[in-house]
Design a protein around this motif. Sequence first.
Motif, short mmCIF file in Angstrom:
data_model
loop_
_atom_site.label_atom_id
_atom_site.label_comp_id
_atom_site.label_asym_id
_atom_site.label_seq_id
_atom_site.Cartn_x
_atom_site.Cartn_y
_atom_site.Cartn_z
N GLY A 164 -2.58 -12.90 -7.76
CA GLY A 164 -1.83 -11.13 -7.52
C GLY A 164 -3.17 -9.95 -6.41
O GLY A 164 -2.50 -10.37 -5.80
N LEU B 33 -2.20 -10.53 -3.16
CA LEU B 33 -0.81 -10.42 -2.66
C LEU B 33 -1.38 -8.30 -2.40
O LEU B 33 -0.52 -7.83 -1.37
CB LEU B 33 0.72 -10.31 -2.95
N VAL B 34 -2.00 -8.27 -3.83
CA VAL B 34 -1.91 -6.36 -3.56
C VAL B 34 -2.79 -5.72 -2.35
O VAL B 34 -2.88 -5.14 -1.70
CB VAL B 34 -2.72 -5.61 -5.02
N ASP B 35 -3.59 -6.78 -1.90
CA ASP B 35 -4.62 -6.31 -1.41
C ASP B 35 -4.53 -7.28 0.32
O ASP B 35 -4.39 -5.99 1.05
CB ASP B 35 -5.95 -7.69 -0.92
N LYS C 149 -0.88 -5.85 0.34
CA LYS C 149 -0.04 -4.83 1.12
C LYS C 149 -1.15 -3.73 1.78
O LYS C 149 -0.94 -2.83 2.15
CB LYS C 149 0.70 -4.64 -0.09
N SER D 226 2.13 -7.90 -7.95
CA SER D 226 2.09 -7.42 -6.57
C SER D 226 2.90 -5.85 -6.57
O SER D 226 3.24 -5.30 -5.38
CB SER D 226 2.65 -8.05 -5.51
N ARG E 191 -5.58 -2.31 -4.90
CA ARG E 191 -6.23 -2.85 -5.59
C ARG E 191 -6.65 -2.74 -7.22
O ARG E 191 -6.49 -3.17 -8.19
CB ARG E 191 -7.86 -3.50 -4.90
N GLY F 111 -3.80 -2.83 -9.46
CA GLY F 111 -3.79 -3.70 -9.22
C GLY F 111 -4.52 -4.39 -10.00
O GLY F 111 -3.54 -4.87 -11.69
N HIS G 262 7.79 -6.57 0.13
CA HIS G 262 6.61 -5.91 0.86
C HIS G 262 5.75 -6.21 2.23
O HIS G 262 4.97 -6.39 2.49
CB HIS G 262 6.34 -8.16 0.35
#
Lengths: 282, 236
Positions: free
Chosen positions: B73, B76-78, B80, B150, B156, B159, B234
């Motif tokens: 998770g 993926l956020v990072d 993005k 995400s 983050r 997140g 994404h």
Amino acid sequence: MIEVNNIGFSYLISSQKILNGISFKIHQGEIFGFLGPSGAGKSTTQKILYKILHGYTGEIKIAKKPLHDWDKSYLEKIGVGFEFPNHYLKLTGRENLQLFGSFYNANKLKPIPELFELVGIQDAIDKKVATYSKGMKMRLNFIRAIMHEPDILFFDEPTAGLDPGNAHKIKMYIKQLKEQGKTIFITTHNMNTADELCDRVSFINEGTLQITDTPQALKSRHGKHTVSVLLKNKMQQEFPLKNLGTNPEFLSFINSQEVEKIQTMEATLEEVFLKVTGKTLN
Amino acid sequence: MQQILKISIADFWLIFRDASLKTFLFLPLLIFFVILWALPALIKAFPIVADYKKYILIVSTIQLTQMFGFIYGMMLVDEKETGVAKVYGILPVNKIGFIIGRFFMPIIITILLTFLLLLVQPFYNLASFPCLIFSILSGLLVPVYAIGVSLLSKNRIEGLVWVKVMNLIIVLPIVAFFVPKNISYFFSVFPTYWLYLGLDQMIFNQYFMINWAAGFLYLLILLTLFSLQFTKKHYE
Ligand SMILES: Nc1ncnc2c1ncn2[C@@H]1O[C@H](COP(=O)(O)OP(=O)(O)OP(=O)(O)O)[C@@H](O)[C@H]1O
Ligand SMILES: [Mg+2]
């Protein structure tokens, strides 16, 4: 190489049309540019071409084949220089390229140290990208875009945010790519970049293309067809370009004193843009 | 398969380079420690705790999904937030194949760990086949969790908030065991409700397959919806 025919596009959330019937062609070995102000739809057009945005209307062909008929081999063929630096900051420059390079055909990959040398950041190859300056990160963007020897290259604002020295270097590399026969599509709102780099340029404004031509043709068509002469004694006069060599006034003027400067009075691309679209570039 | 291996290697490399992600790799050790030593010791000292061992076991088992749910998770956020996701968008890999590739190893590892925990826990004598099925359901929770986080977060900080919310959503249905039957149905909106119910029935040798089938279907639908949304958004 790239044929774009009457494409329209809107993002789902806003029903407003971002692109409105855009058509253009880019030939192999050509540098083609989109010049336009912020929000004109430059990046959107590129994103459609590199298959991040779907759901456009109209027709796009790459090497005579419709874009949606291309499978992932298309992505082997293209390289993208993104508008902003985007790397794994905790990895070194070398590791970043190793990671992304591992997804491409290994036979075509250029040696990583060679790429770093090409753009003059070889000393930082094993440093974490977090320690890179903006200019270094953009150069890393650049070499990532070309490491797999793509035939088609997209550069979104390749010189934005760079100091003149770095901007000049990037422009040189792009010209070298053209000499290798690559097809290159750049976007910019910098008239100098468009002028120095592009074989042909399109003015884009509010999702439509206003005019497409060589920078030279645009400037001379919209400029004055005169030459301005400045003498050492600061006397200045303009003469029509027509029959300049046999113009007695011109000849006697340049013989009357030492000449300081002679320049044609063509318009800058920025002035042409303003004239054609009624808008400034910034 | 080669592609999957390539993606997994790249991902594990990334995890090991990030201190906060790497720490989460130790979570399973902690969980095994709790179930194998801490909880039995606690029961010995305070026999009353034995009444709750089932719930502790269920929650601990499901907490194994936290490791890769959190790691992927946040990864993926990072990606993005830093725009690295855009680079993945133009790599010559199939978008759905990429999701499968990325989550293959974490799912497999989560399944194996869950299976192992259910086999070695000292409280009940459980048949291995049902344990394996439960472990597979648990493994499926990982991509739902990570992709969910995400999709909901822009950066983050967000997140980290959504990771907590997600963990709460996963654990919350345990409350269903402590409330009157008619209220407990409320928890059926959470996918893990079905998993817990089935695990409970399995522990007491009751028929559990219906609940797990419901859970499986639920997770599969969520995973499909999330993946479609993910491939659309994404890489932009
Ligand atoms: N993901 C998105 N969702 C909705 N609207 C968007 C999205 N991305 C861009 N837009 C809108 O589409 C229009 C065109 O954007 P685009 O990024 O193509 O412009 P641009 O010409 O590249 O501008 P710039 O010079 O600032 O990069 C803008 O009005 C922008 O607000
Ligand atoms: Mg742009």
